[in-house]
Design an enzyme around this catalytic site. Sequence first.
Site, PDB file in Angstrom:
ATOM      1  N   ASP A 293       0.859  -1.180   0.000  1.00  0.00           N
ATOM      2  CA  ASP A 293       0.000   0.000   0.000  1.00  0.00           C
ATOM      3  C   ASP A 293       0.895   1.230   0.000  1.00  0.00           C
ATOM      4  OD1 ASP A 293      -2.275   1.600   0.132  1.00  0.00           O
ATOM      5  OD2 ASP A 293      -2.462   1.421   2.309  1.00  0.00           O
ATOM      6  N   HIS A 294       0.342   2.343  -0.452  1.00  0.00           N
ATOM      7  CA  HIS A 294       1.047   3.613  -0.406  1.00  0.00           C
ATOM      8  C   HIS A 294       0.699   4.336   0.887  1.00  0.00           C
ATOM      9  CE1 HIS A 294       1.293   3.489  -5.047  1.00  0.00           C
ATOM     10  NE2 HIS A 294       2.492   3.235  -4.535  1.00  0.00           N
ATOM     11  N   PHE A 473      -4.861   4.267   0.385  1.00  0.00           N
ATOM     12  CA  PHE A 473      -5.880   3.285  -0.008  1.00  0.00           C
ATOM     13  C   PHE A 473      -5.596   2.643  -1.361  1.00  0.00           C
ATOM     14  CE2 PHE A 473      -7.787   7.068   2.094  1.00  0.00           C
ATOM     15  CZ  PHE A 473      -7.681   6.581   3.387  1.00  0.00           C
ATOM     16  N   HIS A 474      -4.343   2.199  -1.538  1.00  0.00           N
ATOM     17  CA  HIS A 474      -3.935   1.529  -2.770  1.00  0.00           C
ATOM     18  C   HIS A 474      -3.533   0.081  -2.473  1.00  0.00           C
ATOM     19  CE1 HIS A 474      -2.777   5.748  -4.516  1.00  0.00           C
ATOM     20  NE2 HIS A 474      -4.093   5.558  -4.431  1.00  0.00           N
ATOM     21  N   ALA A 475      -4.374  -0.630  -1.750  1.00  0.00           N
ATOM     22  CA  ALA A 475      -4.060  -2.007  -1.359  1.00  0.00           C
ATOM     23  C   ALA A 475      -3.928  -2.909  -2.577  1.00  0.00           C
ATOM     24  CB  ALA A 475      -5.154  -2.542  -0.441  1.00  0.00           C
TER      25      ALA A 475
END
Length: 538
Positions: A293-294, A473-475
């Site tokens: 994630d980021h 929220f880049h899972a």
Amino acid sequence: MDSYDFVIVGAGSAGCVLANRLTESGRHRVLVLEAGGSDRNFWVRMPIGYGKTFHHPTLNWRYVSEPVPGLGDRETYWPRGKVLGGSSAINAMVFIRGQREDYESWEASGNPGWGWRGVGDIFRRMEDNLAGEDEHRGRGGPLAVTGIAGSEHPTCDAFIAACEAVGIPRNADFNGATQEGAGLYQITTRNGFRASSASAFLRPAMRRPNLRVVTHAHVTRILFEGRRAGGVEYRIGDRIHRASAGREVILSAGAVSSPHLLQLSGVGAGTLLQSRGVAVVQALAGVGENLQDHLCIDHVYRANRPTLNSVLRPWWGRLAVGLRYVLTRTGPLSLSVNQAGGFFRSDPSRPRPNMQLYFSPLSYTRTTPGKRQLMLPDQEPGFLLGVSNCHPKSRGHVRLRSSDPFAAPSIQPNYLAERADVDELLDGAVMLRRIAAAGHLAEIIERELWPGPEVVARAALEADLRARAGSVFHASGTCRMGPDPARDVVDARLRVHGLGGLRVVDASIFPLLPSGNINGPAMMTGWKAADLILADHG
């Protein structure tokens, strides 16, 4: 038991694309099962409405992570879309493809066809860039991509000029010849409405007689016939249903739910499954691992002139922009608050950009995990500068807590476990300070609110990072694509290792995070997967 050729679990970013393309010829009967409800919702359709959907009890899974050691044992909020369109229905709409090198690394890790030659044209074909077609951008595809030039807040220009002053060049298109530079983000909207994967791909396909979409359908397990997936079991209210898949079951439930459903169905690390009382169908140690994630750190500034706070805070301001939106579909409510940003190298010796910038011309207090007061920002004018590292080294996991399909899985993102991530983000925080001190942007700053001007030493900045950093929220990565069943979950055709009739098609298959926002790459994955599936089945 109803019978279909393909059963797609999840009407999210990738699943909607799949549903469209697999039904296009009319030869295949397709069932899409979505745990959430309809996207016919005002807060979904209005672009800035994602501030409301961000913690919505029926539109959002509202996951919360385990305590994260690297963040001082803080829990972090993980919103995931529970609605037609999935997370594309609740996100900030920024459209970024990623860097060419991202996909070259995917191919180099044993995934033929996933290099830039294999995916670059897909981005062009699925896109309807409203600015027009060129050698990099497409026109006429299902997904609208809109530039915001002329609609952005004036403070965005000050931000971009400040970036130029510190050596980050101006870039008019992060999806063009190069990603590097600072500029305005392009967003997935059309005529003032959100262009989610559902509105762009699924709804046009729902007119076809060979597509059935069932909402509020919570899939509880995959049904296996030996080592082949033959269908799924799902629940609507108190009733249990089954659907068979003559050709394939396709999981498009996202980086949290896809590995969770595999584990519930007996596919995953054998010791984990047995400890939770789940019979092992296929031992695959990689299921749920490799979570990426980021992570972002924001600096918050009080401004000495109007920002969006001045428009969205007072009731008369909200009334004015609301009327403007209703009558013309323009104004702040038709945009994302992530209006500008960029990509830069934290060290000039790096071969490509490794950091992403975010500029939002408003500020808001995050008092409750997951609450974003986009329509009720701070009383005084302010804005946010943020930075994340594009290629984090830290890895987490998603694991089932029990055999109960309605129990949320355990999510451990393991942020900042690797020292390299800490150092990159500290370099990013220093760059935020440099940008804030440059040019016209410095002139409009009254003072720095967070972390505060007294936080200067690197150790103090690190303490602030661990205390305040949060997900963007880049899972991804939890069903990693690759050739090795000992660590990977799917092969280059997205088939689950060791099993028949079962694929995973969503961001969970990413071997490595792309550079930037991942909604575009997730939709590309759906399109690419459809090519592979149709090639296999005709």
